[in-house]
Structure formats: structure tokens, C-alpha cells
Design a protein around this motif. Sequence first.
Motif, PDB file in Angstrom:
ATOM      1  N   UNK A  87      11.257   4.954   2.408  1.00  0.00           N
ATOM      2  CA  UNK A  87      10.506   5.786   2.894  1.00  0.00           C
ATOM      3  C   UNK A  87       9.791   6.595   1.801  1.00  0.00           C
ATOM      4  N   UNK A  88       8.280   6.706   1.895  1.00  0.00           N
ATOM      5  CA  UNK A  88       7.892   7.700   0.839  1.00  0.00           C
ATOM      6  C   UNK A  88       7.479   8.992   1.517  1.00  0.00           C
ATOM      7  N   UNK A  89       7.599  10.262   0.676  1.00  0.00           N
ATOM      8  CA  UNK A  89       7.387  11.215   1.227  1.00  0.00           C
ATOM      9  C   UNK A  89       6.005  11.649   1.819  1.00  0.00           C
ATOM     10  N   UNK A  90       5.787  12.585   2.533  1.00  0.00           N
ATOM     11  CA  UNK A  90       4.515  12.815   3.325  1.00  0.00           C
ATOM     12  C   UNK A  90       3.452  13.054   2.147  1.00  0.00           C
ATOM     13  N   UNK A  91       3.682  13.676   1.093  1.00  0.00           N
ATOM     14  CA  UNK A  91       2.707  14.152   0.384  1.00  0.00           C
ATOM     15  C   UNK A  91       2.624  13.282  -0.989  1.00  0.00           C
ATOM     16  N   UNK A  92       3.368  12.114  -1.129  1.00  0.00           N
ATOM     17  CA  UNK A  92       3.276  11.428  -2.477  1.00  0.00           C
ATOM     18  C   UNK A  92       3.590  10.105  -2.179  1.00  0.00           C
ATOM     19  N   UNK A  93       3.017   9.001  -2.742  1.00  0.00           N
ATOM     20  CA  UNK A  93       3.396   7.626  -2.540  1.00  0.00           C
ATOM     21  C   UNK A  93       4.598   7.336  -3.373  1.00  0.00           C
ATOM     22  N   UNK A  94       5.282   6.500  -3.171  1.00  0.00           N
ATOM     23  CA  UNK A  94       6.659   6.171  -3.701  1.00  0.00           C
ATOM     24  C   UNK A  94       6.331   4.807  -4.580  1.00  0.00           C
ATOM     25  N   UNK A  95       6.314   4.706  -5.838  1.00  0.00           N
ATOM     26  CA  UNK A  95       6.198   3.358  -6.576  1.00  0.00           C
ATOM     27  C   UNK A  95       7.443   3.088  -7.357  1.00  0.00           C
ATOM     28  N   UNK A  96       7.803   1.722  -6.865  1.00  0.00           N
ATOM     29  CA  UNK A  96       9.134   1.172  -7.609  1.00  0.00           C
ATOM     30  C   UNK A  96       9.156  -0.149  -7.774  1.00  0.00           C
ATOM     31  N   UNK A  97      10.270  -0.513  -8.768  1.00  0.00           N
ATOM     32  CA  UNK A  97      10.340  -2.062  -9.194  1.00  0.00           C
ATOM     33  C   UNK A  97      11.505  -2.465  -8.430  1.00  0.00           C
ATOM     34  N   UNK A  98      11.699  -3.446  -7.982  1.00  0.00           N
ATOM     35  CA  UNK A  98      12.773  -4.212  -7.103  1.00  0.00           C
ATOM     36  C   UNK A  98      13.222  -5.350  -7.914  1.00  0.00           C
ATOM     37  N   UNK A  99      14.289  -5.775  -8.592  1.00  0.00           N
ATOM     38  CA  UNK A  99      14.876  -6.772  -9.092  1.00  0.00           C
ATOM     39  C   UNK A  99      15.960  -7.196  -8.259  1.00  0.00           C
ATOM     40  N   UNK A 100      15.676  -8.339  -7.835  1.00  0.00           N
ATOM     41  CA  UNK A 100      16.785  -9.225  -6.977  1.00  0.00           C
ATOM     42  C   UNK A 100      17.470 -10.278  -8.132  1.00  0.00           C
ATOM     43  N   UNK A 101      18.847 -10.338  -7.784  1.00  0.00           N
ATOM     44  CA  UNK A 101      19.632 -11.322  -8.375  1.00  0.00           C
ATOM     45  C   UNK A 101      20.646 -11.692  -7.673  1.00  0.00           C
ATOM     46  N   UNK A 102      21.325 -12.882  -7.965  1.00  0.00           N
ATOM     47  CA  UNK A 102      22.539 -13.148  -7.245  1.00  0.00           C
ATOM     48  C   UNK A 102      23.788 -12.379  -7.599  1.00  0.00           C
ATOM     49  N   UNK A 103      24.278 -11.805  -6.534  1.00  0.00           N
ATOM     50  CA  UNK A 103      25.575 -10.958  -6.787  1.00  0.00           C
ATOM     51  C   UNK A 103      26.587 -11.737  -7.532  1.00  0.00           C
TER      52      UNK A 103
END
Length: 117
Positions: A87-103
Motif C-alpha cells: 500500500x502507498x500512503x495517501x499523500x505519497x507514491x511508493x517506489x520500490x525494487x523487488x528482486x525474486x530469487x529461488x529460496x
Amino acid sequence: MKNYNKINVEQQNRVELHEQLGLTGAEISINILPQGTNVPFVHSHKKNEEIYAIIEGEGSVVIDDEKICLKAGDWLRISPAAKRQFFAKVNTPLKYICIQVKEKSLEEYTMTDAIVY
């Protein structure tokens, strides 16, 4: 044949890099949740753990019914079976990087995997 791939990514709400970079051991995505919005589904994974780097903004993630606040500079690892939704806050966008790797697939890292010339 080159031993690398280089691309330039324009800002979009979601960009997956596995095909663009020819990745063979990970999936990386760059994500922007506009202010006051959320990922529209709860999900988990079969095999892949996810590592999140919060780049800009603030928001939260609900993992297995626990709400965790997020802000720029935070890093988060989530196991495959955990149910998650961002979820992004009401007053600001949320920018993120997601890295998926085999556990449990990491066998060597940093200097144990390096060949120094």
C-alpha cells in the motif's frame, strides 16, 4: 558475444527486467504505487523469496495479517509462503525494487564466488 546486457528504463508503474536483461537466476521489477493506491491482490509464491528495496515515498505492507510500515531506505525479505499486499500512503507514491530469487539457492556470494585477476 558480450558478457553483459545494458538497458535504460523509463519511469513506469511497473517494469519487469527478466526478459529485457536476459536474467537466468532472478526476476527484478521496478514498481511505483501511486499515492493512496495498493497492489490490487494478495499473493504468495511457490518457490521464490522476494527482497524489496524501498527507494522513495512511504507506505506499508501486510504480511500474513501483520502491517509493517515502509519508508525510503528500508529493505525487506519475504519468504515464499507469506501472503503479502503493498500500500502507498495517501499523500505519497511508493517506489520500490523487488528482486525474486529461488529460496535457499544461494551457494556462494561476494568473495567466495569471485575470481580475482
